[in-house]
Design a protein around this motif. Sequence first.
Motif, PDB file in Angstrom:
ATOM      1  N   PHE A 172      18.406 -18.602 -29.027  1.00  0.00           N
ATOM      2  CA  PHE A 172      17.140 -18.105 -29.544  1.00  0.00           C
ATOM      3  C   PHE A 172      16.869 -18.652 -30.940  1.00  0.00           C
ATOM      4  CE2 PHE A 172      18.502 -15.063 -26.399  1.00  0.00           C
ATOM      5  CZ  PHE A 172      17.332 -14.763 -25.715  1.00  0.00           C
ATOM      6  N   GLU A 173      15.610 -18.752 -31.267  1.00  0.00           N
ATOM      7  CA  GLU A 173      15.218 -19.229 -32.588  1.00  0.00           C
ATOM      8  C   GLU A 173      14.921 -18.057 -33.514  1.00  0.00           C
ATOM      9  OE1 GLU A 173      12.214 -22.247 -32.439  1.00  0.00           O
ATOM     10  OE2 GLU A 173      13.353 -23.431 -30.998  1.00  0.00           O
ATOM     11  N   VAL A 174      15.748 -17.035 -33.436  1.00  0.00           N
ATOM     12  CA  VAL A 174      15.681 -15.885 -34.333  1.00  0.00           C
ATOM     13  C   VAL A 174      17.094 -15.662 -34.860  1.00  0.00           C
ATOM     14  CG1 VAL A 174      13.705 -14.802 -33.184  1.00  0.00           C
ATOM     15  CG2 VAL A 174      16.017 -14.208 -32.470  1.00  0.00           C
ATOM     16  N   THR A 175      17.235 -14.787 -35.823  1.00  0.00           N
ATOM     17  CA  THR A 175      18.543 -14.549 -36.422  1.00  0.00           C
ATOM     18  C   THR A 175      19.498 -13.878 -35.453  1.00  0.00           C
ATOM     19  OG1 THR A 175      17.963 -12.363 -37.271  1.00  0.00           O
ATOM     20  CG2 THR A 175      17.451 -14.272 -38.688  1.00  0.00           C
ATOM     21  N   PHE A 176      20.776 -14.020 -35.751  1.00  0.00           N
ATOM     22  CA  PHE A 176      21.794 -13.329 -34.966  1.00  0.00           C
ATOM     23  C   PHE A 176      21.543 -11.831 -35.018  1.00  0.00           C
ATOM     24  CE2 PHE A 176      25.759 -11.029 -34.570  1.00  0.00           C
ATOM     25  CZ  PHE A 176      26.255 -11.535 -33.389  1.00  0.00           C
ATOM     26  N   GLY A 177      21.143 -11.338 -36.186  1.00  0.00           N
ATOM     27  CA  GLY A 177      20.870  -9.907 -36.342  1.00  0.00           C
ATOM     28  C   GLY A 177      19.771  -9.417 -35.410  1.00  0.00           C
ATOM     29  N   ALA A 178      18.738 -10.236 -35.239  1.00  0.00           N
ATOM     30  CA  ALA A 178      17.638  -9.853 -34.345  1.00  0.00           C
ATOM     31  C   ALA A 178      18.128  -9.770 -32.902  1.00  0.00           C
ATOM     32  CB  ALA A 178      16.485 -10.842 -34.464  1.00  0.00           C
ATOM     33  N   VAL A 179      18.923 -10.742 -32.489  1.00  0.00           N
ATOM     34  CA  VAL A 179      19.469 -10.732 -31.128  1.00  0.00           C
ATOM     35  C   VAL A 179      20.428  -9.555 -30.972  1.00  0.00           C
ATOM     36  CG1 VAL A 179      20.891 -12.003 -29.460  1.00  0.00           C
ATOM     37  CG2 VAL A 179      19.136 -13.197 -30.776  1.00  0.00           C
ATOM     38  N   SER A 180      21.205  -9.292 -31.996  1.00  0.00           N
ATOM     39  CA  SER A 180      22.124  -8.167 -31.958  1.00  0.00           C
ATOM     40  C   SER A 180      21.384  -6.841 -31.754  1.00  0.00           C
ATOM     41  CB  SER A 180      22.933  -8.121 -33.259  1.00  0.00           C
ATOM     42  OG  SER A 180      23.845  -7.069 -33.240  1.00  0.00           O
ATOM     43  N   GLN A 181      20.236  -6.700 -32.390  1.00  0.00           N
ATOM     44  CA  GLN A 181      19.431  -5.486 -32.206  1.00  0.00           C
ATOM     45  C   GLN A 181      18.938  -5.364 -30.766  1.00  0.00           C
ATOM     46  OE1 GLN A 181      18.726  -2.812 -34.220  1.00  0.00           O
ATOM     47  NE2 GLN A 181      20.363  -3.717 -35.431  1.00  0.00           N
ATOM     48  N   HIS A 182      18.510  -6.482 -30.179  1.00  0.00           N
ATOM     49  CA  HIS A 182      18.086  -6.463 -28.771  1.00  0.00           C
ATOM     50  C   HIS A 182      19.255  -6.079 -27.862  1.00  0.00           C
ATOM     51  CE1 HIS A 182      14.006  -7.811 -29.269  1.00  0.00           C
ATOM     52  NE2 HIS A 182      14.390  -8.904 -29.910  1.00  0.00           N
ATOM     53  N   LEU A 183      20.441  -6.622 -28.149  1.00  0.00           N
ATOM     54  CA  LEU A 183      21.620  -6.277 -27.359  1.00  0.00           C
ATOM     55  C   LEU A 183      21.943  -4.789 -27.486  1.00  0.00           C
ATOM     56  CD1 LEU A 183      23.815  -9.404 -28.087  1.00  0.00           C
ATOM     57  CD2 LEU A 183      22.934  -8.723 -25.848  1.00  0.00           C
TER      58      LEU A 183
END
Length: 103
Positions: free
Chosen positions: A33-44
């Motif tokens: 993804f072209e977003v931060t790891f933190g953003a993906v972590s929130q989705h997870l």
Amino acid sequence: MDAVQVVAEPRRREILRLIWDEELPAGDIAARFEVTFGAVSQHLKVLRDAGLVTLRKDGTKRYYRADQEALGPLADYLKAMWGTKLDTLARLAEEAERNESRP
């Protein structure tokens, strides 16, 4: 938040697609993804809190996989949606190839 609301978000649907048939570490998921790891972590976290993914810890790594059974009837909907997108992509690729081969 119910499962329908959770999968309504496009990035969460894409995460589910990535981990549908295989377990992946969070870092590998985030790299797609072209977003931060933190953003993906929130989705997870949202997916995990909704019970739609399984989590396995191995040392410092966290591995995720879609829990298809927990998705219930949404699982069939998601598979059909992804199948339609792949069919469309294949058709467009074939059309582009035909157009390139024309004089």
